[in-house]
Motif scaffolding. Structure first.
Motif: not given
Length: 233
Positions: A1-7
């Motif tokens: 999962m991308s960083q933005i998605a996780e955030h």
């Protein structure tokens, strides 16, 4: 999962927990992703993971982003909110592109937005910005000025009065912060009694979204916790 998605998942979980603690359904609170100074790639990535509301603070930067993204009809689904101080000479950029303006704080700006909103577009949604902390460094009107300006907005056919926005004091004094947020909640309730279409109390950011939700916020404006403190490129 991308960083933005996780955030995004982490912020949504914070909203859900805060709503539960306040005895409110999480569906009452909208997440506005503050994308000012962030590149198009970051906005696209957040969009691809379900985010649809984005907030911008600089009119020229925002206009360039919106114009670029609207080359692809997928991004017509984005709801654009202008949340920064708006100079009168930049108002046309906003009136012709945005869905919401959350930083309306004076009559001249109301007049210009009404004049410049294209007749073939839906009414521009407006929140009145209140300087609830009284800090000289912040934009926004005084609490006493709200009701007169609300009447001016309500009389405009190309504007739609939707609520209030504030940036409470950045402080570790939770009592003082709570007092400011409680006053915003009271003002929102009073204004809503006069204008039933009002449904938005935009209050709370990365650092203080939990107390904002406790005090009735219906929209939190989150940038750092989604995109980080630096630009993604």
């Amino acid at each position: 999962m991308s960083q933005i998605a996780e955030h995004l998942k982490q912020v949504e979980a914070r909203i859900s927990r805060a709503a539960s603690d306040a005895g409110r359904p999480s569906g009452e609170i909208a997440l506005l992703a503050v994308s000012k100074t962030k590149p198009l790639d970051a906005i696209v990535e957040a969009f691809e993971h379900g985010q649809r509301r984005f907030g911008e603070s600089y009119a020229q930067e925002a206009a360039a982003k919106i114009d670029a993204l609207r080359q692809d009809s997928r991004f017509d689904a984005i709801e654009w909110h202008f949340i920064g101080p708006l100079q009168s000479n930049k108002s046309r950029l906003v009136a012709e592109r945005f869905d919401w303006v959350q930083s309306v704080d004076r009559s001249k700006l109301v007049e210009r937005l009404q004049q410049q909103r294209p007749a073939d577009m839906p009414a521009l949604n407006v929140c009145l910005q209140i300087n609830i902390s009284g800090e000289s460094s912040k934009s926004g009107m005084t609490e006493a000025a709200i009701f007169e300006l609300a009447a001016e907005v309500a009389a405009c056919d190309r504007l739609c009065l939707r609520g209030l926005m504030a940036i409470p004091e950045h402080t570790d004094d939770l009592t003082r912060l709570g007092e400011q947020m409680a006053r915003m909640q009271q003002l929102f309730t009073r204004l809503k009694a006069d204008y039933p279409q009002i449904d938005t109390l935009s209050m709370g950011m990365t650092e203080d979204l939990e107390p904002a939700i406790h005090h009735g916020s219906t929209m939190v404006r989150v940038g750092t916790a989604i995109f980080g403190a630096r630009d993604y490129s």
